[in-house]
Design an enzyme around this catalytic site. Structure first.
Site, PDB file in Angstrom:
ATOM      1  N   GLY A   1      -3.033   0.395  -1.536  1.00  0.00           N
ATOM      2  CA  GLY A   1      -2.433  -1.200  -1.366  1.00  0.00           C
ATOM      3  C   GLY A   1      -2.179  -1.628  -2.692  1.00  0.00           C
ATOM      4  O   GLY A   1      -2.929  -1.313  -3.690  1.00  0.00           O
ATOM      5  N   ALA A   2      -1.078  -2.375  -2.648  1.00  0.00           N
ATOM      6  CA  ALA A   2      -0.450  -2.637  -4.060  1.00  0.00           C
ATOM      7  C   ALA A   2      -1.532  -3.316  -4.938  1.00  0.00           C
ATOM      8  O   ALA A   2      -1.653  -3.043  -5.906  1.00  0.00           O
ATOM      9  CB  ALA A   2       0.759  -3.344  -3.679  1.00  0.00           C
TER      10      ALA A   2
ATOM     11  N   ARG B   1       1.434   6.763  -8.333  1.00  0.00           N
ATOM     12  CA  ARG B   1       2.105   6.757  -7.135  1.00  0.00           C
ATOM     13  C   ARG B   1       3.243   5.942  -7.495  1.00  0.00           C
ATOM     14  O   ARG B   1       3.129   4.713  -8.203  1.00  0.00           O
ATOM     15  CB  ARG B   1       1.336   5.975  -6.075  1.00  0.00           C
ATOM     16  CG  ARG B   1       0.207   6.737  -5.450  1.00  0.00           C
ATOM     17  CD  ARG B   1      -0.098   6.282  -4.133  1.00  0.00           C
ATOM     18  NE  ARG B   1       0.920   6.116  -3.142  1.00  0.00           N
ATOM     19  CZ  ARG B   1       0.650   5.330  -2.029  1.00  0.00           C
ATOM     20  NH1 ARG B   1      -0.400   4.696  -2.067  1.00  0.00           N
ATOM     21  NH2 ARG B   1       1.459   5.671  -0.955  1.00  0.00           N
TER      22      ARG B   1
ATOM     23  N   ASP C   1       4.795  -3.274  -1.223  1.00  0.00           N
ATOM     24  CA  ASP C   1       4.500  -2.501  -2.334  1.00  0.00           C
ATOM     25  C   ASP C   1       5.393  -2.930  -3.591  1.00  0.00           C
ATOM     26  O   ASP C   1       5.105  -2.436  -4.552  1.00  0.00           O
ATOM     27  CB  ASP C   1       4.493  -0.859  -1.957  1.00  0.00           C
ATOM     28  CG  ASP C   1       3.432  -0.687  -1.181  1.00  0.00           C
ATOM     29  OD1 ASP C   1       2.599  -0.265  -1.562  1.00  0.00           O
ATOM     30  OD2 ASP C   1       3.499  -1.022   0.149  1.00  0.00           O
TER      31      ASP C   1
ATOM     32  N   GLN D   1      -3.325   3.869   8.902  1.00  0.00           N
ATOM     33  CA  GLN D   1      -3.894   2.809   8.405  1.00  0.00           C
ATOM     34  C   GLN D   1      -4.301   1.689   9.092  1.00  0.00           C
ATOM     35  O   GLN D   1      -5.257   0.994   8.913  1.00  0.00           O
ATOM     36  CB  GLN D   1      -3.084   2.260   6.937  1.00  0.00           C
ATOM     37  CG  GLN D   1      -3.094   3.513   6.124  1.00  0.00           C
ATOM     38  CD  GLN D   1      -1.919   4.087   6.058  1.00  0.00           C
ATOM     39  OE1 GLN D   1      -1.339   4.228   7.086  1.00  0.00           O
ATOM     40  NE2 GLN D   1      -1.559   4.603   4.758  1.00  0.00           N
TER      41      GLN D   1
END
Length: 312
Positions: A45-46, A74, A215, A174
């Site tokens: 999760g950003a 990432r 994101d 998710q």
């Protein structure tokens, strides 16, 4: 529930790979452990990645190689690199200054989550809203409350939520594993749907709004989010349903001019050919696994941040 934090000299996270079967808190003492947790999506999760990056700089204790490895763990989520950079900017001032900067990143995300929830709920019209969402955008993705799911929680607290339709979010589920778990904890009515059912339900006028996270948001408003978001945007546009991106200002990347410049992470074939360790495709099957897609800005009704509503 706080899903990532600094506790007694270590980073503590809820291991999202074990949900919904078990809720386990990991204590992380090294950058190598944190990079592994990020890559295997124990933390994801950003906004949460931004906090993880900032706290990881404290663990790195000034080692530039470890900081670089953490920053690159990432590539699609801009918050990770930004959190690392915000904390690393204080390296010359000593470890306590780095920790203070990292905790400011955490606190900023906490405040942003609540503000986004209120701003997004104010934007939507209607008293009994049925909303659709993909992936996980709750407290697991953003320390507490979340981004798009913070809007859902605020609607629920105001008595304006009829139902949430949750896409399962293949290949790592998710939505099925995490979002339904969070919605159940908050007592919000919800049903789980197959990813491919989303556009069909939009076409049937069964949805009042689509809420997603992000994101990375390019300077022109193009938005990278979990794979499947683009299909929802197309369905929403055809059905005349608002398609709303909810993300903190820290997710907007002015250095990326448009979506075609966003690096899209391919997570390899194993996630496609198996589910939670159980193989579902024949041995030797090849797979393509882009983890994100990009929604062009002209398909987005509004971008809600903690400070403003942007109309791309």
């Amino acid at each position: 529930m706080r899903t990532i934090d600094w506790v007694d000299g270590a980073v503590e996270i809820i291991d999202q790979t074990l949900l919904p079967d078990k809720c386990v808190t990991l204590r992380i003492h090294t950058v190598a452990e944190l990079v592994d947790a990020i890559r295997r999506l124990a933390v994801r999760g950003a906004p949460a990645l931004g906090v993880a990056g900032a706290l990881g700089v404290v663990l790195a204790d000034g080692d530039p190689g470890q900081i670089a490895a953490l920053r690159a763990a990432r590539p699609t989520a801009v918050n990770l690199a930004r959190g690392v950079d915000q904390a690393a900017a204080h390296l010359s001032e000593g470890r306590e200054a780095v920790l203070a900067a990292a905790l400011r990143v955490r606190d900023d995300e906490l405040a942003a989550s609540r503000a986004m929830g209120e701003r997004g709920a104010d934007l939507l019209e209607g008293d009994r809203l049925r909303v659709m969402t993909v992936c996980n955008t709750g407290g697991l993705a953003a320390v507490e409350r979340g981004t798009a799911l913070s809007v859902v929680q605020t609607l629920h607290e105001r008595g304006r939520l009829a139902e949430v339709l949750v896409l399962e979010t293949r290949p790592l589920l998710q939505g099925a594993r995490l979002t339904t778990w969070e919605l159940a904890r908050m007592g919000a009515p919800h049903r789980l749907i197959a990813d491919s059912a989303g556009p069909y339900l939009l076409a049937r006028a069964d949805v009042d709004a689509v809420l997603i996270g992000a994101d990375r948001i390019a300077a022109n408003g193009d938005t990278a989010n979990k794979i499947g978001s683009y299909a929802l945007a197309l369905g929403a546009e055809r059905a005349g349903v608002p398609f709303i991106v909810v993300a903190p200002e820290s997710t907007i990347d002015p250095d990326t001019p448009s979506g075609d410049k966003i690096e899209i992470e391919d997570r390899g074939p194993e996630e496609i050919v198996s589910i939670r360790g159980v193989r579902i495709a024949p041995e030797g099957t090849r797979a393509l696994n882009p983890a994100f897609d990009v929604t062009p800005h002209d398909l987005i009704t509004a971008i809600v941040t903690e400070r403003r509503v942007i109309r791309p």
